[in-house]
Design a protein around this motif. Structure first.
Motif, PDB file in Angstrom:
ATOM      1  N   LEU A 123       0.780  -1.417   0.068  1.00 46.20           N
ATOM      2  CA  LEU A 123      -0.034  -0.050  -0.053  1.00 46.20           C
ATOM      3  C   LEU A 123       0.991   1.227   0.002  1.00 46.20           C
ATOM      4  N   VAL A 124       0.276   2.534   0.052  1.00 43.20           N
ATOM      5  CA  VAL A 124       1.099   3.781   0.258  1.00 43.20           C
ATOM      6  C   VAL A 124       2.236   3.667   1.029  1.00 43.20           C
ATOM      7  N   VAL A 125       3.283   4.161   0.682  1.00 39.76           N
ATOM      8  CA  VAL A 125       4.233   4.470   1.607  1.00 39.76           C
ATOM      9  C   VAL A 125       4.208   5.711   2.173  1.00 39.76           C
ATOM     10  N   THR A 126       4.228   5.761   3.689  1.00 38.68           N
ATOM     11  CA  THR A 126       3.938   6.653   4.296  1.00 38.68           C
ATOM     12  C   THR A 126       5.141   7.449   5.235  1.00 38.68           C
ATOM     13  N   GLY A 127       6.191   6.507   5.397  1.00 37.24           N
ATOM     14  CA  GLY A 127       7.183   7.018   6.229  1.00 37.24           C
ATOM     15  C   GLY A 127       8.736   6.801   5.682  1.00 37.24           C
ATOM     16  N   LEU A 137      18.100   2.532   4.390  1.00 31.15           N
ATOM     17  CA  LEU A 137      16.813   3.305   4.528  1.00 31.15           C
ATOM     18  C   LEU A 137      15.842   2.555   5.089  1.00 31.15           C
ATOM     19  N   CYS A 138      14.983   2.945   6.126  1.00 34.17           N
ATOM     20  CA  CYS A 138      13.678   2.476   6.733  1.00 34.17           C
ATOM     21  C   CYS A 138      12.183   3.099   6.030  1.00 34.17           C
ATOM     22  N   THR A 139      11.758   2.249   5.464  1.00 32.62           N
ATOM     23  CA  THR A 139      10.274   2.748   5.142  1.00 32.62           C
ATOM     24  C   THR A 139       9.152   2.066   5.871  1.00 32.62           C
ATOM     25  N   GLY A 140       8.082   2.673   5.737  1.00 33.46           N
ATOM     26  CA  GLY A 140       6.820   2.350   6.610  1.00 33.46           C
ATOM     27  C   GLY A 140       5.640   2.675   5.566  1.00 33.46           C
ATOM     28  N   SER A 141       4.559   1.704   5.860  1.00 29.93           N
ATOM     29  CA  SER A 141       3.440   2.026   5.045  1.00 29.93           C
ATOM     30  C   SER A 141       2.237   1.765   5.672  1.00 29.93           C
ATOM     31  N   ARG A 142       1.174   1.964   5.010  1.00 26.22           N
ATOM     32  CA  ARG A 142      -0.335   1.715   5.506  1.00 26.22           C
ATOM     33  C   ARG A 142      -0.544   0.152   5.341  1.00 26.22           C
ATOM     34  N   LEU A 166      -0.672   1.080  11.003  1.00 25.46           N
ATOM     35  CA  LEU A 166      -0.538   2.038   9.739  1.00 25.46           C
ATOM     36  C   LEU A 166       0.378   3.222  10.112  1.00 25.46           C
ATOM     37  N   VAL A 167       1.564   2.993   9.578  1.00 28.83           N
ATOM     38  CA  VAL A 167       2.577   3.922   9.818  1.00 28.83           C
ATOM     39  C   VAL A 167       2.285   5.392   9.106  1.00 28.83           C
ATOM     40  N   THR A 168       2.577   6.270  10.025  1.00 23.10           N
ATOM     41  CA  THR A 168       2.425   7.810   9.636  1.00 23.10           C
ATOM     42  C   THR A 168       3.569   8.360   9.334  1.00 23.10           C
ATOM     43  N   HIS A 169       4.714   8.006  10.138  1.00 24.64           N
ATOM     44  CA  HIS A 169       5.857   8.767   9.985  1.00 24.64           C
ATOM     45  C   HIS A 169       6.928   8.005  10.541  1.00 24.64           C
ATOM     46  N   LEU A 170       8.305   8.353   9.923  1.00 19.07           N
ATOM     47  CA  LEU A 170       9.540   7.653  10.533  1.00 19.07           C
ATOM     48  C   LEU A 170      10.716   8.562  10.630  1.00 19.07           C
ATOM     49  N   CYS A 171      11.580   8.642  11.464  1.00 20.26           N
ATOM     50  CA  CYS A 171      12.619   9.587  11.701  1.00 20.26           C
ATOM     51  C   CYS A 171      13.669   8.671  12.530  1.00 20.26           C
ATOM     52  N   TRP A 172      15.084   8.730  11.943  1.00 22.48           N
ATOM     53  CA  TRP A 172      16.151   8.284  12.690  1.00 22.48           C
ATOM     54  C   TRP A 172      16.632   8.963  13.526  1.00 22.48           C
ATOM     55  N   VAL A 173      17.115   8.504  14.512  1.00 26.15           N
ATOM     56  CA  VAL A 173      17.711   8.786  16.158  1.00 26.15           C
ATOM     57  C   VAL A 173      19.464   9.318  15.851  1.00 26.15           C
ATOM     58  N   PRO A 174      19.470  10.230  15.823  1.00 21.49           N
ATOM     59  CA  PRO A 174      20.997  10.695  15.458  1.00 21.49           C
ATOM     60  C   PRO A 174      22.067   9.831  16.020  1.00 21.49           C
ATOM     61  N   GLY A 175      23.014   9.343  15.266  1.00 21.05           N
ATOM     62  CA  GLY A 175      24.141   8.534  15.878  1.00 21.05           C
ATOM     63  C   GLY A 175      23.577   7.205  16.558  1.00 21.05           C
ATOM     64  N   GLU A 176      22.541   6.908  16.239  1.00 19.26           N
ATOM     65  CA  GLU A 176      22.014   5.588  16.853  1.00 19.26           C
ATOM     66  C   GLU A 176      21.369   4.632  15.794  1.00 19.26           C
ATOM     67  N   PRO A 177      21.358   3.543  16.183  1.00 25.56           N
ATOM     68  CA  PRO A 177      20.927   2.646  15.426  1.00 25.56           C
ATOM     69  C   PRO A 177      19.070   2.485  15.317  1.00 25.56           C
ATOM     70  N   TYR A 178      18.688   3.416  16.137  1.00 29.29           N
ATOM     71  CA  TYR A 178      17.020   3.260  16.358  1.00 29.29           C
ATOM     72  C   TYR A 178      16.303   4.148  15.396  1.00 29.29           C
ATOM     73  N   VAL A 179      15.020   3.935  14.994  1.00 33.44           N
ATOM     74  CA  VAL A 179      13.960   4.527  14.344  1.00 33.44           C
ATOM     75  C   VAL A 179      12.918   4.852  15.217  1.00 33.44           C
TER      76      VAL A 179
END
Length: 292
Positions: A123-127, A137-142, A166-179
């Motif tokens: 479905l549509v990619v939203t993150g 790259l990490c991606t999220g979708s509905r 249903l993913v609405t947004h993603l962001c990477w934590v600076p300097g960390e392996p976490y999203v």
């Protein structure tokens, strides 16, 4: 963007947390630009101090100068509207997601089309979230999934599905392996990108979580909520270290808060955040006190 115009407002108002208004006098010019896209702009992000990248319902991605508004490059390749754009820091790479279920990687100064495709969502990619070194790259979708990709090869390195996520947004934590991820199921999740598993879930909010951002020092996370008629619409500050508790709520929007960001902090300024809403306002808040 496009042709640059300037408008000067000679009076402005400071809106306090209690609802009172203080006149603060003249302000600097507000720069406005003629349209770059032929339809609604759906996403915008800072590419460099002097450049931004935007995506629109016209299916295109544009790279523009903040100052002049000049369109430096336009990318066309998606079959449906662009839903998210994300730059890779210290890189010439730009990523775009679309309702056509795909993600594309573009190179500045390259005119031969996308340099990489990332198909695989249903479905549509939203993150979109790019690792600090731009290798992943990490991606999220509905479609309730989060995927991890190798940006060089386009290979899918992992896929995780959670019911009703249903993913609405993603962001990477600076300097960390976490999203960090927000969702229509009203939760904010921290993903460990190494194993693509959920490392932490914050307590569920009352409303859909629409957007998230992480402070540059990686200490705090912001999320924003849907809302209407004065119910919901708040932004929430979360502690990413130690307790991982809710720190503050910023209430004042009358409809859905569509985005929330940490503002760059000057040496003489207190930490601030900004929120935008369907109620046609942008508000700037003191990060630590919640005052406006």
């Amino acid at each position: 963007m496009g042709k640059l115009q300037s408008k000067i407002s000679f009076h402005t108002s400071k809106y306090r947390a209690d609802g009172s208004v203080e006149e603060t006098g003249p302000v600097r010019a507000v720069w406005q630009h003629s349209p770059v896209h032929t339809d609604t702009v759906t996403s915008v992000a800072a590419l460099r101090p002097d450049l931004c990248v935007s995506g629109g319902r016209d299916k295109s991605v544009a790279v523009c100068s903040w100052r002049s508004g000049a369109v430096l490059q336009r990318f066309v390749g998606h079959e449906r509207e662009v839903t998210k754009v994300a730059p890779a820091l210290d890189s010439n790479r730009v990523f775009s997601a679309s309702r056509d279920k795909t993600v594309m990687m573009w190179e500045l100064h390259r005119t031969a089309g996308p340099s990489q495709h990332f198909p695989g969502h249903d479905l549509v990619v939203t993150g979109l979230a790019v690792s600090p070194d731009a290798s992943q790259l990490c991606t999220g979708s509905r479609d309730n999934t989060v995927c991890k990709w190798d940006t060089e090869t386009g290979e899918c390195l992992g896929r995780a599905a959670i019911s009703r996520n249903l993913v609405t947004h993603l962001c990477w934590v600076p300097g960390e392996p976490y999203v960090i991820q927000t969702s229509e199921d009203k939760t904010i999740r921290i993903w460990d990108s190494r194993e693509l598993r959920v490392a932490h879930t914050f307590p569920a909010k009352r409303h859909i979580q629409t957007y998230c951002d992480v402070s540059r020092d990686g200490r705090f996370c912001l999320s924003s909520s849907s809302g209407s008629a004065g119910e919901g619409g708040e932004a929430t500050l979360w502690d990413l270290r130690q307790t991982r508790n809710q720190v503050h709520e910023y209430k004042g929007h009358f409809q859905t808060t569509t985005s929330c960001i940490f503002l760059p902090q000057g040496p003489a300024h207190t930490p601030s955040i900004a929120t935008s809403s369907y109620d046609s306002t942008v508000k700037v808040w003191d990060r630590d006190t919640g005052g406006r």
